[in-house]
Design a protein around this motif. Structure first.
Motif, PDB file in Angstrom:
ATOM      1  N   GLY A   5      -0.822  51.793  -5.100  1.00  0.00           N
ATOM      2  CA  GLY A   5      -0.214  50.659  -5.793  1.00  0.00           C
ATOM      3  C   GLY A   5       1.242  50.452  -5.422  1.00  0.00           C
ATOM      4  O   GLY A   5       1.673  49.333  -5.144  1.00  0.00           O
ATOM      5  N   GLY A   6       1.996  51.552  -5.378  1.00  0.00           N
ATOM      6  CA  GLY A   6       3.408  51.440  -5.045  1.00  0.00           C
ATOM      7  C   GLY A   6       3.624  50.986  -3.615  1.00  0.00           C
ATOM      8  O   GLY A   6       4.483  50.162  -3.326  1.00  0.00           O
ATOM      9  N   GLN A   7       2.781  51.516  -2.715  1.00  0.00           N
ATOM     10  CA  GLN A   7       2.872  51.090  -1.304  1.00  0.00           C
ATOM     11  C   GLN A   7       2.504  49.612  -1.172  1.00  0.00           C
ATOM     12  O   GLN A   7       3.125  48.869  -0.418  1.00  0.00           O
ATOM     13  CB  GLN A   7       1.934  51.933  -0.443  1.00  0.00           C
ATOM     14  N   GLN A   8       1.469  49.206  -1.921  1.00  0.00           N
ATOM     15  CA  GLN A   8       1.066  47.803  -1.873  1.00  0.00           C
ATOM     16  C   GLN A   8       2.209  46.903  -2.314  1.00  0.00           C
ATOM     17  O   GLN A   8       2.466  45.866  -1.711  1.00  0.00           O
ATOM     18  CB  GLN A   8      -0.153  47.571  -2.775  1.00  0.00           C
ATOM     19  N   GLN A   9       2.916  47.329  -3.357  1.00  0.00           N
ATOM     20  CA  GLN A   9       4.007  46.488  -3.836  1.00  0.00           C
ATOM     21  C   GLN A   9       5.129  46.418  -2.801  1.00  0.00           C
ATOM     22  O   GLN A   9       5.728  45.375  -2.596  1.00  0.00           O
ATOM     23  CB  GLN A   9       4.506  47.013  -5.194  1.00  0.00           C
ATOM     24  N   ARG A  10       5.370  47.523  -2.097  1.00  0.00           N
ATOM     25  CA  ARG A  10       6.394  47.475  -1.039  1.00  0.00           C
ATOM     26  C   ARG A  10       5.914  46.630   0.135  1.00  0.00           C
ATOM     27  O   ARG A  10       6.706  45.949   0.785  1.00  0.00           O
ATOM     28  CB  ARG A  10       6.756  48.888  -0.588  1.00  0.00           C
ATOM     29  N   LEU A  11       4.583  46.642   0.359  1.00  0.00           N
ATOM     30  CA  LEU A  11       4.037  45.772   1.407  1.00  0.00           C
ATOM     31  C   LEU A  11       4.247  44.302   1.024  1.00  0.00           C
ATOM     32  O   LEU A  11       4.605  43.472   1.868  1.00  0.00           O
ATOM     33  CB  LEU A  11       2.545  46.065   1.610  1.00  0.00           C
ATOM     34  N   VAL A  12       4.041  43.997  -0.253  1.00  0.00           N
ATOM     35  CA  VAL A  12       4.257  42.622  -0.710  1.00  0.00           C
ATOM     36  C   VAL A  12       5.722  42.228  -0.501  1.00  0.00           C
ATOM     37  O   VAL A  12       6.024  41.103  -0.098  1.00  0.00           O
ATOM     38  CB  VAL A  12       3.842  42.471  -2.195  1.00  0.00           C
ATOM     39  N   ILE A  13       6.627  43.175  -0.728  1.00  0.00           N
ATOM     40  CA  ILE A  13       8.051  42.884  -0.508  1.00  0.00           C
ATOM     41  C   ILE A  13       8.321  42.657   0.982  1.00  0.00           C
ATOM     42  O   ILE A  13       9.006  41.709   1.376  1.00  0.00           O
ATOM     43  CB  ILE A  13       8.925  44.029  -1.082  1.00  0.00           C
ATOM     44  N   ALA A  14       7.692  43.495   1.835  1.00  0.00           N
ATOM     45  CA  ALA A  14       7.852  43.313   3.284  1.00  0.00           C
ATOM     46  C   ALA A  14       7.316  41.947   3.710  1.00  0.00           C
ATOM     47  O   ALA A  14       7.933  41.243   4.519  1.00  0.00           O
ATOM     48  CB  ALA A  14       7.099  44.417   4.024  1.00  0.00           C
ATOM     49  N   ARG A  15       6.184  41.587   3.153  1.00  0.00           N
ATOM     50  CA  ARG A  15       5.553  40.304   3.453  1.00  0.00           C
ATOM     51  C   ARG A  15       6.475  39.163   3.055  1.00  0.00           C
ATOM     52  O   ARG A  15       6.590  38.148   3.737  1.00  0.00           O
ATOM     53  CB  ARG A  15       4.248  40.259   2.647  1.00  0.00           C
ATOM     54  N   CYS A  16       7.130  39.361   1.919  1.00  0.00           N
ATOM     55  CA  CYS A  16       8.006  38.334   1.379  1.00  0.00           C
ATOM     56  C   CYS A  16       9.234  38.136   2.274  1.00  0.00           C
ATOM     57  O   CYS A  16       9.603  37.007   2.581  1.00  0.00           O
ATOM     58  CB  CYS A  16       8.414  38.756  -0.030  1.00  0.00           C
ATOM     59  N   ILE A  17       9.855  39.246   2.732  1.00  0.00           N
ATOM     60  CA  ILE A  17      11.076  39.080   3.529  1.00  0.00           C
ATOM     61  C   ILE A  17      10.763  38.672   4.957  1.00  0.00           C
ATOM     62  O   ILE A  17      11.657  38.272   5.691  1.00  0.00           O
ATOM     63  CB  ILE A  17      11.981  40.346   3.491  1.00  0.00           C
ATOM     64  N   ALA A  18       9.483  38.713   5.349  1.00  0.00           N
ATOM     65  CA  ALA A  18       9.126  38.320   6.712  1.00  0.00           C
ATOM     66  C   ALA A  18       9.349  36.837   6.959  1.00  0.00           C
ATOM     67  O   ALA A  18       9.484  36.422   8.104  1.00  0.00           O
ATOM     68  CB  ALA A  18       7.672  38.694   7.011  1.00  0.00           C
ATOM     69  N   VAL A  19       9.364  36.024   5.910  1.00  0.00           N
ATOM     70  CA  VAL A  19       9.634  34.596   6.129  1.00  0.00           C
ATOM     71  C   VAL A  19      11.129  34.299   5.985  1.00  0.00           C
ATOM     72  O   VAL A  19      11.532  33.143   5.934  1.00  0.00           O
ATOM     73  CB  VAL A  19       8.811  33.672   5.193  1.00  0.00           C
ATOM     74  N   ARG A  20      11.944  35.354   5.944  1.00  0.00           N
ATOM     75  CA  ARG A  20      13.396  35.252   5.873  1.00  0.00           C
ATOM     76  C   ARG A  20      13.868  34.357   4.743  1.00  0.00           C
ATOM     77  O   ARG A  20      14.546  33.337   4.966  1.00  0.00           O
ATOM     78  CB  ARG A  20      13.962  34.730   7.204  1.00  0.00           C
ATOM     79  N   PRO A  21      13.566  34.753   3.515  1.00  0.00           N
ATOM     80  CA  PRO A  21      14.056  33.971   2.384  1.00  0.00           C
ATOM     81  C   PRO A  21      15.505  34.336   2.084  1.00  0.00           C
ATOM     82  O   PRO A  21      16.030  35.294   2.657  1.00  0.00           O
ATOM     83  CB  PRO A  21      13.150  34.434   1.235  1.00  0.00           C
ATOM     84  N   GLU A  22      16.124  33.565   1.197  1.00  0.00           N
ATOM     85  CA  GLU A  22      17.468  33.940   0.764  1.00  0.00           C
ATOM     86  C   GLU A  22      17.389  34.629  -0.594  1.00  0.00           C
ATOM     87  O   GLU A  22      18.190  35.482  -0.930  1.00  0.00           O
ATOM     88  CB  GLU A  22      18.357  32.696   0.652  1.00  0.00           C
ATOM     89  N   VAL A  23      16.360  34.217  -1.351  1.00  0.00           N
ATOM     90  CA  VAL A  23      16.216  34.717  -2.711  1.00  0.00           C
ATOM     91  C   VAL A  23      14.851  35.384  -2.843  1.00  0.00           C
ATOM     92  O   VAL A  23      13.876  34.937  -2.243  1.00  0.00           O
ATOM     93  CB  VAL A  23      16.316  33.547  -3.719  1.00  0.00           C
ATOM     94  N   ILE A  24      14.789  36.482  -3.620  1.00  0.00           N
ATOM     95  CA  ILE A  24      13.490  37.078  -3.936  1.00  0.00           C
ATOM     96  C   ILE A  24      13.340  37.100  -5.450  1.00  0.00           C
ATOM     97  O   ILE A  24      14.191  37.632  -6.161  1.00  0.00           O
ATOM     98  CB  ILE A  24      13.378  38.519  -3.385  1.00  0.00           C
TER      99      ILE A  24
END
Lengths: 303, 284
Positions: B174-193
């Motif tokens: 679960g914890g790894q999955q959540q970090r994967l979701v964070i990695a997925r999120c920053i892959a589109v180069r957002p400014e805000v999370i």
């Protein structure tokens, strides 16, 4: 407070025992279970008897001549069902070609793109459910009037396929919608939150995730179409066919129709032949259902 | 969630200097909210929210259940658009531009403003494809292998998964999955999370990892987090907004912003009695 006294007197055992054993009469419980078991037996035994009966009766003709030889009226001892087998494959192939893309795209539109609980969606939904309940003979009439006559497609493979497509379209749509609905909302949310469009989300996330469910539903719908005889009777498939279809506009016969034709004939050889063909059809249907179960089990949902 | 009183532990965490020392005034403004109201049909979930969010800070939204903090968070990237009947009124400006303005494309908003959800919602794909999905759908031109490695590294997951990139993301914890979701999120180069209770389904160790990660990410991204866990807000955030659910004159329950300020101040010297009651565990 003193130290826990291990010798605390227990409650009167007899009273606890009486409470734990309960006082509900087991009779109703048993009667209910018996009713369940009988209901189950009726279904299973009937099917088993049916299969055993046709297998035993058709046994003498369950050999390769069944699929290597063509039907024959004068020489029942050498007749086979090859044209019906190839006819079935042709018809089902085209039915899949027409019904699958249409049904899946329609379901995708209803489930992913139209306004949920909007007036249009509810109207369509009620219609689809009603269409699924329309007797297949009615589709036969429609096929005869529209495809065979109005579009002048005649008594061809394509007419049969289009008619059967309409027949199973509601089933394909309903089962595809179920499969799409089973994909959790948070997968769509995850995709949309990354800046994917609704179309990208549907095409790259929801649809692939729903494919096992869709495949199961589609195979079951096609196995329904394979077993259909009624609409094809109206479409003029009863004609005596001793050739394999050569194309979409070719004449054809199918397994259920061939069985129907043979059972009409009073000669004993044809009755045996019909039984053998029924076994063949059943094997085909069971194989398809087995494939559906296999797909479902191999791609267990992981969310 | 009636947590145990936390003031002692809080002082410890703040003096250990994990959170930045932020000024009272928000200087580098990313979001400006003026009288923001979010409603579902006739029901107003949250009313009269006015605040500004600072760049490269972690802002926490805390408050009891039903105070509208998650609803408010979902307004920042227009995820509420997807809920039938949801309506956002008032001003929610991103760098001065109203993201609910007539010409604003919600797809573009969501690219700039990423989101991490309560339950790790990895896609039923490989680890690699999970990270690559965002760049692919957004047609980001990049060396995908490098990008995937970079994002997984930033999300503190690379060392754990570098040999298993082709494996299903469901194989992760679960914890790894959540970090994967964070990695997925920053892959589109957002400014805000945006993070909607990102640790709600995680154990304390996994939670600690995510919190460390958040402090790392705050160097580069602006983070908004909704949390039920007040210690978490105290540990990771720079600024805290406290919301509560109230009844209005007509007896309608709705969410409201009570107090907003530097986390240090909210937790050590709250101005409002309701905030004080909540963070000291007397209510909520």
């Amino acid at each position: 407070m003193s130290a826990p006294d291990t010798a605390a007197p227990l409650a009167a055992p007899s009273q606890v025992q009486a409470e734990l054993l309960g006082s509900r009469p087991p009779l109703r419980d048993r009667a209910f279970r018996l009713a369940l078991f009988i209901s189950l037996t009726i279904g299973v035994v009937t099917l088993a008897v049916l299969i055993a009966y046709v297998t035993i009766k058709g046994w003498p003709r369950l050999n390769s001549t069944l699929w290597t030889n063509m039907p024959s009226i004068r020489r029942p001892e050498r007749a086979g069902a090859q044209s019906a087998i190839t006819g079935t494959l042709w018809v089902i192939g085209f039915t899949a070609l027409f019904a699958l893309p249409t049904g899946i795209l329609a379901a995708l539109h209803l489930e992913e793109f139209s306004k949920p609980n909007g007036r249009f969606q509810r109207l369509v939904e009620v219609n689809i459910q009603n269409l699924a309940a329309v007797p297949s003979i009615v589709y036969g009439i429609l096929g005869l009037a529209f495809f065979a006559r109005a579009l002048a497609l005649g008594q061809s493979v394509i007419t049969a396929s289009l008619t059967l497509s309409l027949l199973i379209l509601p089933i394909v749509i309903i089962s595809t919608r179920e499969a799409l609905r089973a994909v959790p909302r948070n997968i769509r949310d995850g995709s949309l939150a990354l800046g994917a469009t609704e179309w990208q989300t549907a095409y790259r996330q929801t649809l692939p995730a729903a494919i096992p469910g869709i495949a199961t539903g589609v195979i079951l719908a096609l196995s329904r179409a394979i077993g259909e005889a009624a609409p094809l009777l109206l479409l003029g498939a009863v004609t005596f066919i001793t050739f394999n279809p050569t194309g979409p506009l070719s004449g054809y016969t199918t397994l259920p129709i061939q069985i129907f034709n043979w059972t009409k004939d009073s000669r004993e050889e044809f009755q045996i032949l019909a039984s053998a063909t029924i076994v063949l059809l059943l094997v085909l249907l069971l194989a398809m259902n087995f494939a559906a179960i296999l797909i479902r089990n191999r791609t267990q949902k992981r969310w | 969630m009636a947590d145990e009183p936390i003031e002692l532990q809080l002082t410890h965490d703040l003096t250990s200097g994990r959170a930045q020392q932020v000024s009272d005034e928000v200087n580098n403004v990313v979001f400006t909210l003026q009288d923001l109201r979010v409603s579902y049909g006739d029901y107003q979930a949250v009313r009269q929210v006015s605040l500004t969010i600072a760049k490269s800070e972690i802002t926490a939204f805390i408050g009891p259940s039903g105070c509208g903090k998650s609803t408010l968070l979902r307004s920042f990237n227009r995820m509420n658009d997807l809920i039938p009947g949801a309506k956002v009124e008032g001003l929610l400006a991103y760098h001065g531009i109203d993201i609910y303005g007539p010409d604003v494309d919600p797809i573009e908003v969501r690219r700039k403003i990423g989101m991490v959800f309560q339950k790790p919602n990895v896609f039923p794909k490989s680890i690699y494809d999970n990270v690559a999905y965002g760049p692919r759908v957004n047609h980001i031109k990049a060396n995908m292998d490098d990008l995937v490695e970079e994002c997984l590294t930033k999300a503190a997951l690379w060392d754990e998964v570098k040999d298993d990139l082709k494996k299903s993301a469901y194989a992760l914890s679960g914890g790894q999955q959540q970090r994967l979701v964070i990695a997925r999120c920053i892959a589109v180069r957002p400014e805000v999370i945006l993070m909607d209770e990102p640790c709600a389904s995680l154990d304390p160790i996994a939670t600690a990892k995510i919190e460390d990660l958040m402090r790392q990410l705050a160097l580069e991204y602006t983070i908004l987090i909704v949390t039920h866990n007040m210690q978490q807000a105290a540990r990771v955030s720079d600024r805290t907004a406290f919301f509560t659910a109230e009844l209005d004159d007509n007896g309608v329950r709705h969410g409201r912003l009570v107090e907003y300020g530097p986390t240090r101040q909210i937790f050590s010297a709250p101005q409002d009695k309701r905030t004080e009651d909540y963070i000291s565990g007397r209510f909520g």
